[in-house]
Design a protein around this motif. Structure first.
Motif, mmCIF file in Angstrom:
data_model
loop_
_atom_site.group_PDB
_atom_site.id
_atom_site.type_symbol
_atom_site.label_atom_id
_atom_site.label_comp_id
_atom_site.label_asym_id
_atom_site.label_seq_id
_atom_site.Cartn_x
_atom_site.Cartn_y
_atom_site.Cartn_z
ATOM 1 N N SER A 259 0.863 -1.195 0.000
ATOM 2 C CA SER A 259 0.000 0.000 0.000
ATOM 3 C C SER A 259 0.892 1.234 0.000
ATOM 4 O O SER A 259 1.137 1.834 1.057
ATOM 5 N N PRO A 260 1.409 1.626 -1.175
ATOM 6 C CA PRO A 260 2.355 2.753 -1.251
ATOM 7 C C PRO A 260 1.811 4.000 -0.568
ATOM 8 O O PRO A 260 0.645 4.374 -0.752
ATOM 9 N N ASN A 261 2.671 4.619 0.243
ATOM 10 C CA ASN A 261 2.250 5.779 1.006
ATOM 11 C C ASN A 261 3.483 6.616 1.339
ATOM 12 O O ASN A 261 4.465 6.095 1.861
ATOM 13 N N ASP A 262 3.425 7.909 1.041
ATOM 14 C CA ASP A 262 4.584 8.782 1.268
ATOM 15 C C ASP A 262 4.940 8.872 2.742
ATOM 16 O O ASP A 262 6.129 8.954 3.097
ATOM 17 N N LEU A 263 3.935 8.860 3.611
ATOM 18 C CA LEU A 263 4.204 8.969 5.040
ATOM 19 C C LEU A 263 4.962 7.748 5.545
ATOM 20 O O LEU A 263 5.911 7.864 6.328
ATOM 21 N N ARG B 69 8.806 7.444 7.136
ATOM 22 C CA ARG B 69 9.135 6.756 8.385
ATOM 23 C C ARG B 69 10.250 5.733 8.154
ATOM 24 O O ARG B 69 11.141 5.568 8.991
ATOM 25 N N ILE B 70 10.186 5.041 7.032
ATOM 26 C CA ILE B 70 11.241 4.067 6.719
ATOM 27 C C ILE B 70 12.564 4.792 6.520
ATOM 28 O O ILE B 70 13.603 4.348 7.017
ATOM 29 N N GLY B 71 12.539 5.903 5.811
ATOM 30 C CA GLY B 71 13.761 6.671 5.593
ATOM 31 C C GLY B 71 14.370 7.177 6.882
ATOM 32 O O GLY B 71 15.598 7.190 7.048
ATOM 33 N N GLU B 72 13.529 7.578 7.824
ATOM 34 C CA GLU B 72 14.014 8.098 9.108
ATOM 35 C C GLU B 72 14.772 7.059 9.920
ATOM 36 O O GLU B 72 15.582 7.411 10.779
ATOM 37 N N GLN B 73 14.527 5.798 9.639
ATOM 38 C CA GLN B 73 15.190 4.745 10.404
ATOM 39 C C GLN B 73 16.694 4.703 10.165
ATOM 40 O O GLN B 73 17.416 3.991 10.873
ATOM 41 N N LYS B 74 17.160 5.448 9.200
ATOM 42 C CA LYS B 74 18.607 5.567 8.987
ATOM 43 C C LYS B 74 19.295 6.036 10.270
ATOM 44 O O LYS B 74 20.368 5.526 10.636
ATOM 45 N N ILE B 75 18.692 6.992 10.960
ATOM 46 C CA ILE B 75 19.270 7.530 12.201
ATOM 47 C C ILE B 75 19.226 6.488 13.308
ATOM 48 O O ILE B 75 20.187 6.316 14.069
ATOM 49 N N ILE B 76 18.111 5.761 13.408
ATOM 50 C CA ILE B 76 17.982 4.721 14.424
ATOM 51 C C ILE B 76 19.033 3.636 14.211
ATOM 52 O O ILE B 76 19.663 3.158 15.157
ATOM 53 N N LEU B 77 19.219 3.243 12.956
ATOM 54 C CA LEU B 77 20.190 2.199 12.642
ATOM 55 C C LEU B 77 21.599 2.600 13.081
ATOM 56 O O LEU B 77 22.350 1.782 13.624
ATOM 57 N N ASP B 78 21.950 3.853 12.858
ATOM 58 C CA ASP B 78 23.256 4.337 13.316
ATOM 59 C C ASP B 78 23.399 4.163 14.823
ATOM 60 O O ASP B 78 24.465 3.779 15.326
ATOM 61 N N LEU C 60 22.857 -3.442 5.815
ATOM 62 C CA LEU C 60 21.643 -2.638 5.708
ATOM 63 C C LEU C 60 21.983 -1.152 5.707
ATOM 64 O O LEU C 60 21.388 -0.357 4.974
ATOM 65 N N GLN C 61 22.962 -0.778 6.536
ATOM 66 C CA GLN C 61 23.387 0.621 6.584
ATOM 67 C C GLN C 61 23.913 1.096 5.228
ATOM 68 O O GLN C 61 23.705 2.249 4.839
ATOM 69 N N LYS C 62 24.596 0.220 4.495
ATOM 70 C CA LYS C 62 25.112 0.588 3.177
ATOM 71 C C LYS C 62 23.977 0.973 2.233
ATOM 72 O O LYS C 62 24.128 1.876 1.404
ATOM 73 N N ILE C 63 22.857 0.291 2.349
ATOM 74 C CA ILE C 63 21.678 0.660 1.550
ATOM 75 C C ILE C 63 21.132 2.003 2.022
ATOM 76 O O ILE C 63 20.789 2.879 1.218
ATOM 77 N N TYR C 64 21.079 2.180 3.337
ATOM 78 C CA TYR C 64 20.555 3.426 3.901
ATOM 79 C C TYR C 64 21.444 4.626 3.577
ATOM 80 O O TYR C 64 20.984 5.769 3.661
ATOM 81 N N ASN C 65 22.697 4.385 3.213
ATOM 82 C CA ASN C 65 23.566 5.505 2.846
ATOM 83 C C ASN C 65 23.051 6.256 1.627
ATOM 84 O O ASN C 65 23.429 7.411 1.402
ATOM 85 N N ARG C 66 22.177 5.617 0.860
ATOM 86 C CA ARG C 66 21.576 6.285 -0.305
ATOM 87 C C ARG C 66 20.453 7.238 0.109
ATOM 88 O O ARG C 66 20.038 8.091 -0.670
ATOM 89 N N VAL C 67 19.933 7.046 1.321
ATOM 90 C CA VAL C 67 18.835 7.885 1.806
ATOM 91 C C VAL C 67 19.407 9.171 2.386
ATOM 92 O O VAL C 67 20.292 9.126 3.241
ATOM 93 N N GLU C 68 18.901 10.309 1.943
ATOM 94 C CA GLU C 68 19.389 11.600 2.415
ATOM 95 C C GLU C 68 18.333 12.262 3.296
ATOM 96 O O GLU C 68 17.169 12.366 2.917
ATOM 97 N N ILE C 69 18.758 12.705 4.482
ATOM 98 C CA ILE C 69 17.869 13.411 5.407
ATOM 99 C C ILE C 69 18.431 14.802 5.643
ATOM 100 O O ILE C 69 19.579 14.953 6.054
ATOM 101 N N THR C 70 17.635 15.803 5.350
ATOM 102 C CA THR C 70 18.051 17.186 5.592
ATOM 103 C C THR C 70 17.005 17.868 6.464
ATOM 104 O O THR C 70 15.815 17.562 6.394
ATOM 105 N N PHE C 71 17.486 18.796 7.297
ATOM 106 C CA PHE C 71 16.596 19.529 8.193
ATOM 107 C C PHE C 71 16.433 20.958 7.694
ATOM 108 O O PHE C 71 17.405 21.601 7.275
ATOM 109 N N PHE D 137 13.952 9.414 -0.643
ATOM 110 C CA PHE D 137 13.690 7.989 -0.499
ATOM 111 C C PHE D 137 12.987 7.502 -1.756
ATOM 112 O O PHE D 137 11.948 8.023 -2.137
ATOM 113 N N THR D 138 13.547 6.500 -2.411
ATOM 114 C CA THR D 138 13.011 6.025 -3.682
ATOM 115 C C THR D 138 12.387 4.639 -3.536
ATOM 116 O O THR D 138 12.588 3.947 -2.532
ATOM 117 N N SER D 139 11.655 4.223 -4.559
ATOM 118 C CA SER D 139 11.061 2.884 -4.559
ATOM 119 C C SER D 139 12.146 1.807 -4.562
ATOM 120 O O SER D 139 11.964 0.728 -3.983
#
Length: 322
Positions: A221-225, A229-238, A264-275, A301-303
């Motif tokens: 069920s594709p959903n931007d929200l 949330r999945i993208g934000e887990q990059k910080i938790i994983l660290d 898994l972190q290597k995959i998350y390195n592609r995710v960019e989080i900016t404030f 965050f991409t498909s």
């Protein structure tokens, strides 16, 4: 829906994201200043031995910061229950097939597997409770009890009260509160007894299960929200990788788990989080001046990211639950 549980279990906001970044930087600095000290003679059994707590040498090393700081880092990581609330609020149907089967509970006979699967079953229990699935909740409650008994921390899990609440009450607030309180008591006991390695494994298992559930649901069920949330887990994983690093030299299984999470972190390195920061606003409420943070976060965050994170998290989860 009553919003009380949402206050009990922290929402993952841009502010909490930045707090986790600060904790990561501070803890990394402390680690670098403390050299390569790792805890020795910890509590985790890495083979098929009986689940006896290993006695600790009085001269054994400790993590490069205090139990209080470690506790602060652990508490800074949001509860996996937050994502279950979000999934339900999005109108997505309950799916028991996504959860770890309770039939395997008695097969987890080392403290390594029991701690990780305590985290997984706790997340599954929360998911079932939030959807009001009483029969499933009772099964997962029993699985959690089996894990806590195996780890010799069953006295800190209020099984009878939780069973009564799940069976006879529609008060979700009380059910979730007692569940959360029991898990907090377990974490406090483990840290007090110098068994923080197990606390970290419980935390890792719960986080991984929540990530896996979210990825599976976001794929169907594709959903931007959900993607955010999945993208934000990059910080938790660290954070989790940092915590696990304190024990990897002493415990080969923790090292193997951490190596899997590094992939898994290597995959998350592609995710960019900016404030994005805006001027804070103030308002007066009941005679108290409240300052509201106006920061927002943007996540790239991409498909393809979703597909790869799902595949890797599913692979790691399978090793834990097999």
């Amino acid at each position: 829906m009553n919003t009380t549980p949402m206050r009990l279990f922290a929402i993952f906001s841009p502010t909490s994201l930045r707090t986790l970044v600060i904790f990561t930087c501070a803890a990394t600095l402390l680690l670098s200043c403390g050299g390569n000290k790792k805890p020795k003679g910890g509590s985790l059994l890495t083979g098929d031995e009986d689940n006896q707590e290993v006695s600790k040498d009085d001269n054994s090393s400790a993590p490069p910061f205090s139990k209080e700081v470690l506790g602060d880092i652990v508490r800074s990581i949001p509860s996996p229950l937050e994502i279950s609330f979000l999934i339900k609020d999005l109108g997505i149907k309950y799916d028991r097939g996504l959860l770890n089967t309770t039939e395997k509970a008695n097969d987890y006979n080392t403290s390594f597997k029991q701690a990780l699967n305590l985290g997984i079953y706790s997340t599954d229990l929360g998911y079932a409770n939030i959807y009001g699935q009483t029969n499933d909740a009772l099964q997962y409650l029993t699985a959690v009890k089996i894990m806590t008994d195996g780890l010799k921390i069953g006295d800190y899990f209020d099984f009878n009260t939780l069973k009564d609440l799940a069976t006879n009450s529609n008060n979700l607030d009380s059910l979730l509160l007692v569940t959360n309180t029991s898990l907090e008591r377990i974490n406090e006991h483990l840290q007090k007894k110098d068994r923080a390695d197990q606390t970290i494994l419980i935390l890792t298992g719960g986080w991984l299960e929540a990530l896996y559930l979210t990825c599976e649901i976001a794929k169907r069920s594709p959903n931007d929200l959900l993607n955010n949330r999945i993208g934000e887990q990059k910080i938790i994983l660290d954070q989790l990788l940092l915590l696990l690093s304190f024990y990897e030299e002493e415990f080969p299984k923790i090292k193997d788990l951490r190596n899997d999470l590094i992939e898994l972190q290597k995959i998350y390195n592609r995710v960019e989080i900016t404030f994005v920061y805006e001027e804070a606003s103030t308002k007066e409420q009941e005679g108290i001046l409240i300052v509201e943070d106006q920061a927002t976060s943007k996540i790239k965050f991409t498909s393809k990211d979703l597909e790869d994170i799902l595949a890797k998290s599913k692979e790691i989860r399978a090793k834990i639950t097999e």
